[in-house]
Scaffold this motif. Structure first.
Motif, PDB file in Angstrom:
ATOM      1  N   ASP A 144       0.830  -1.206   0.000  1.00 27.21           N
ATOM      2  CA  ASP A 144       0.000   0.000   0.000  1.00 27.21           C
ATOM      3  C   ASP A 144       0.863   1.255   0.000  1.00 27.21           C
ATOM      4  N   GLY A 145       1.951   1.213   0.755  1.00 26.80           N
ATOM      5  CA  GLY A 145       2.823   2.376   0.848  1.00 26.80           C
ATOM      6  C   GLY A 145       3.472   2.748  -0.472  1.00 26.80           C
ATOM      7  N   PHE A 146       3.678   1.761  -1.337  1.00 24.89           N
ATOM      8  CA  PHE A 146       4.304   2.007  -2.641  1.00 24.89           C
ATOM      9  C   PHE A 146       3.276   2.112  -3.777  1.00 24.89           C
ATOM     10  N   GLY A 147       1.988   1.987  -3.438  1.00 23.16           N
ATOM     11  CA  GLY A 147       0.980   2.033  -4.480  1.00 23.16           C
ATOM     12  C   GLY A 147       0.863   0.736  -5.268  1.00 23.16           C
ATOM     13  N   ALA A 148       1.306  -0.362  -4.690  1.00 21.42           N
ATOM     14  CA  ALA A 148       1.202  -1.675  -5.330  1.00 21.42           C
ATOM     15  C   ALA A 148       0.086  -2.474  -4.662  1.00 21.42           C
ATOM     16  N   GLU A 149      -0.213  -3.607  -5.243  1.00 19.54           N
ATOM     17  CA  GLU A 149      -1.193  -4.523  -4.674  1.00 19.54           C
ATOM     18  C   GLU A 149      -0.500  -5.848  -4.349  1.00 19.54           C
ATOM     19  N   CYS A 150      -1.115  -6.613  -3.478  1.00 23.26           N
ATOM     20  CA  CYS A 150      -0.518  -7.913  -3.173  1.00 23.26           C
ATOM     21  C   CYS A 150      -1.594  -8.936  -2.839  1.00 23.26           C
ATOM     22  N   GLU A 151      -1.232 -10.172  -3.018  1.00 19.00           N
ATOM     23  CA  GLU A 151      -2.094 -11.299  -2.684  1.00 19.00           C
ATOM     24  C   GLU A 151      -1.248 -12.304  -1.920  1.00 19.00           C
ATOM     25  N   THR A 152      -1.744 -12.773  -0.775  1.00 19.19           N
ATOM     26  CA  THR A 152      -0.980 -13.719   0.033  1.00 19.19           C
ATOM     27  C   THR A 152      -1.719 -15.049   0.140  1.00 19.19           C
ATOM     28  N   GLU A 153      -0.936 -16.116   0.146  1.00 20.09           N
ATOM     29  CA  GLU A 153      -1.460 -17.461   0.358  1.00 20.09           C
ATOM     30  C   GLU A 153      -0.618 -18.110   1.453  1.00 20.09           C
ATOM     31  N   TYR A 154      -1.296 -18.770   2.378  1.00 22.31           N
ATOM     32  CA  TYR A 154      -0.592 -19.441   3.480  1.00 22.31           C
ATOM     33  C   TYR A 154      -1.085 -20.871   3.560  1.00 22.31           C
ATOM     34  N   ARG A 155      -0.147 -21.810   3.501  1.00 24.08           N
ATOM     35  CA  ARG A 155      -0.506 -23.224   3.507  1.00 24.08           C
ATOM     36  C   ARG A 155       0.100 -23.897   4.744  1.00 24.08           C
ATOM     37  N   LEU A 156      -0.782 -24.375   5.611  1.00 21.97           N
ATOM     38  CA  LEU A 156      -0.313 -25.113   6.781  1.00 21.97           C
ATOM     39  C   LEU A 156       0.362 -26.393   6.340  1.00 21.97           C
ATOM     40  N   GLY A 157       1.509 -26.684   6.937  1.00 23.51           N
ATOM     41  CA  GLY A 157       2.253 -27.889   6.573  1.00 23.51           C
ATOM     42  C   GLY A 157       2.258 -28.896   7.704  1.00 23.51           C
ATOM     43  N   TYR A 158       3.419 -29.461   7.973  1.00 26.09           N
ATOM     44  CA  TYR A 158       3.521 -30.498   8.994  1.00 26.09           C
ATOM     45  C   TYR A 158       3.396 -29.897  10.395  1.00 26.09           C
ATOM     46  N   PRO A 159       2.740 -30.616  11.302  1.00 29.40           N
ATOM     47  CA  PRO A 159       2.668 -30.142  12.686  1.00 29.40           C
ATOM     48  C   PRO A 159       3.997 -30.344  13.413  1.00 29.40           C
ATOM     49  N   VAL A 160       4.067 -29.826  14.620  1.00 24.17           N
ATOM     50  CA  VAL A 160       5.235 -30.046  15.484  1.00 24.17           C
ATOM     51  C   VAL A 160       5.366 -31.538  15.759  1.00 24.17           C
ATOM     52  N   LEU A 161       6.594 -32.046  15.645  1.00 25.06           N
ATOM     53  CA  LEU A 161       6.852 -33.454  15.930  1.00 25.06           C
ATOM     54  C   LEU A 161       7.233 -33.605  17.399  1.00 25.06           C
ATOM     55  N   LYS A 162       6.454 -34.416  18.126  1.00 25.55           N
ATOM     56  CA  LYS A 162       6.700 -34.632  19.545  1.00 25.55           C
ATOM     57  C   LYS A 162       6.897 -36.112  19.828  1.00 25.55           C
ATOM     58  N   ASN A 163       7.952 -36.429  20.560  1.00 30.21           N
ATOM     59  CA  ASN A 163       8.196 -37.804  20.981  1.00 30.21           C
ATOM     60  C   ASN A 163       7.372 -38.146  22.220  1.00 30.21           C
ATOM     61  N   TRP A 164       7.037 -39.420  22.324  1.00 31.54           N
ATOM     62  CA  TRP A 164       6.373 -39.950  23.505  1.00 31.54           C
ATOM     63  C   TRP A 164       7.438 -40.441  24.483  1.00 31.54           C
ATOM     64  N   ASN A 165       7.201 -40.265  25.762  1.00 30.12           N
ATOM     65  CA  ASN A 165       8.141 -40.775  26.764  1.00 30.12           C
ATOM     66  C   ASN A 165       8.287 -42.290  26.664  1.00 30.12           C
ATOM     67  N   SER A 166       7.174 -42.974  26.416  1.00 29.82           N
ATOM     68  CA  SER A 166       7.232 -44.432  26.298  1.00 29.82           C
ATOM     69  C   SER A 166       8.084 -44.852  25.113  1.00 29.82           C
ATOM     70  N   GLY A 167       8.005 -44.090  24.025  1.00 33.60           N
ATOM     71  CA  GLY A 167       8.832 -44.392  22.858  1.00 33.60           C
ATOM     72  C   GLY A 167      10.298 -44.147  23.123  1.00 33.60           C
ATOM     73  N   LEU A 168      10.600 -43.051  23.823  1.00 31.81           N
ATOM     74  CA  LEU A 168      11.992 -42.753  24.153  1.00 31.81           C
ATOM     75  C   LEU A 168      12.589 -43.792  25.089  1.00 31.81           C
ATOM     76  N   ASP A 169      11.778 -44.294  26.003  1.00 32.93           N
ATOM     77  CA  ASP A 169      12.263 -45.345  26.902  1.00 32.93           C
ATOM     78  C   ASP A 169      12.680 -46.577  26.107  1.00 32.93           C
ATOM     79  N   VAL A 170      11.880 -46.925  25.106  1.00 33.60           N
ATOM     80  CA  VAL A 170      12.205 -48.072  24.250  1.00 33.60           C
ATOM     81  C   VAL A 170      13.513 -47.819  23.498  1.00 33.60           C
ATOM     82  N   VAL A 171      13.625 -46.633  22.894  1.00 27.05           N
ATOM     83  CA  VAL A 171      14.821 -46.305  22.109  1.00 27.05           C
ATOM     84  C   VAL A 171      16.063 -46.291  22.992  1.00 27.05           C
ATOM     85  N   THR A 172      15.959 -45.726  24.182  1.00 28.95           N
ATOM     86  CA  THR A 172      17.111 -45.649  25.080  1.00 28.95           C
ATOM     87  C   THR A 172      17.607 -47.039  25.457  1.00 28.95           C
TER      88      THR A 172
END
Length: 375
Positions: free
Chosen positions: A268-296
């Motif tokens: 707007d400040g420069f007299g231009a126009e814009c269009e934005t698109e936002y696409r949600l991607g992968y969620p936060v990856l969280k480990n389970w304590n039970s899974g970590l116990d197995v891996v350890t």
């Protein structure tokens, strides 16, 4: 033929036919052939391959991603990718080989349960391939799930584990800046979309430094800029594409509005126009304590004291997060770092000492055995 030689040959065959996204015909065919040779029955699901071994009520899932990156292979090796526009620069050829290797090791064992092998497409390109396979039923009857990623930042053979949040949510955005074209010598008669877009790129960097809490990680990267046709022509349109990485759903929810407001205000400040698109991607990856116990426990049996407890999460994204939203398990890292292999992931010359493949296969076998023993 010993395990190391067999897995090295498998990895090199997979590396040579690197493919991207869901277009994985050669990769799928090769994986299916290898599984059939071992008496397993591969089934195609949502662009991936699923097979199962063992008997019993309980089931452990092991996941390997199959897709490569749209990066030219920079290595001068006999197994260099035959496709000029893509190569396995993120180690997915290793992941497939290690999961396959674990099936070889467990083929004759009495596990007291079942193992499901999930070879997944399109991890590198959101919305990814995991959701489609989940919708096809790949998690039906699964009690725990595990996946592993090679890690050149960790010492060779070390196992990296992280409690709770492991990797970031990964979203993408696109901003189209529309100005008014004109002669390069007469900028006063035009609205320069390149100039405006440059200010948008700079403005977006203030989101992390001035909008977000400085104690909360945020990455906003504009990785692709397209615009202009000639050196003496003022462009009338520029397209910016980028990625956003966050570690909290609250902050993630603010970014679409922040990006739109910032881009529009500058335009707007420069007299231009814009269009934005936002696409949600992968969620936060969280480990389970039970899974970590197995891996350890499993890692202690395979690599001894070479276990690295990671203090900070990574800002990379991973669609195994969808799996861990639905069933207990863990995502872990296997070190490939040594003096001969110093290139990071996604580099055209990324490579590793293939002796790590048998370590990974043995680790996945032990994880499966420990997990089944706890159910």
């Amino acid at each position: 033929m010993n395990l190391h030689v067999r897995l090295s040959e498998t990895r090199r065959r997979l590396h040579a036919v690197a493919e991207t996204g869901f277009a994985l015909d050669k990769t799928r065919n090769l994986i299916s052939q290898l599984l059939v040779q071992e008496g397993l029955v591969p089934v195609e699901r949502a662009g991936g391959i699923v097979t199962e071994s063992g008997e019993g009520k309980n089931c452990i899932l092991l996941r390997a991603d199959m897709d490569a990156l749209p990066v030219r292979d920079g290595k001068d090796v006999a197994y260099k990718s035959v496709h000029e526009d893509c190569c396995h620069a993120c180690g997915h050829d290793a992941h497939m080989s290690m999961v396959y290797g674990s099936s070889l090791l467990m083929k004759e064992e009495e596990l007291g349960g079942r193992v499901r092998y999930m070879f997944q497409p399109a991890e590198e390109c959101p919305p990814g391939g995991a959701l489609g396979m989940i919708e096809s039923g790949v998690l039906d009857g699964v009690d725990m799930a595990f996946a592993m990623h090679v890690a050149p930042w960790l010492p060779f053979g070390a196992v990296g584990i992280k409690e709770n949040i492991v990797m970031a949510a990964a979203d993408n955005f696109k901003v189209t800046v529309r100005g008014r074209g004109g002669h390069g010598a007469m900028p006063h008669e035009a609205v320069d979309a390149v100039l405006v877009a440059s200010h948008v790129v700079t403005g977006l960097q203030a989101l992390a430094s001035r909008m977000a809490n400085p104690l909360e990680p945020l990455v906003v990267t504009v990785g692709k800029v397209r615009g202009g046709t000639a050196a003496n022509v003022i462009a009338d349109e520029v397209i910016l594409e980028g990625t956003v990485r966050t570690l909290s759903t609250e902050l993630q929810g603010k970014l679409p509005g922040w990006i739109e407001r910032t881009a529009k205000g500058i335009c707007d400040g420069f007299g231009a126009e814009c269009e934005t698109e936002y696409r949600l991607g992968y969620p936060v990856l969280k480990n389970w304590n039970s899974g970590l116990d197995v891996v350890t426990e499993a890692a202690g049996k395979v690599v001894g004291d070479k276990i690295v407890r990671m203090e900070k999460p990574l800002m990379g994204g991973e669609d195994f997060a969808y799996v861990l939203e639905r069933v207990p398990g863990a995502f872990l890292f296997l070190g490939t770092g040594d003096e001969q292999h110093s290139y990071p992931l996604h580099h055209p010359c990324f490579d590793f000492n293939e002796e790590v493949l048998s370590v990974g296969a043995e680790l996945l076998r032990e994880i499966t055995k420990v997990a089944l023993g706890r159910l």
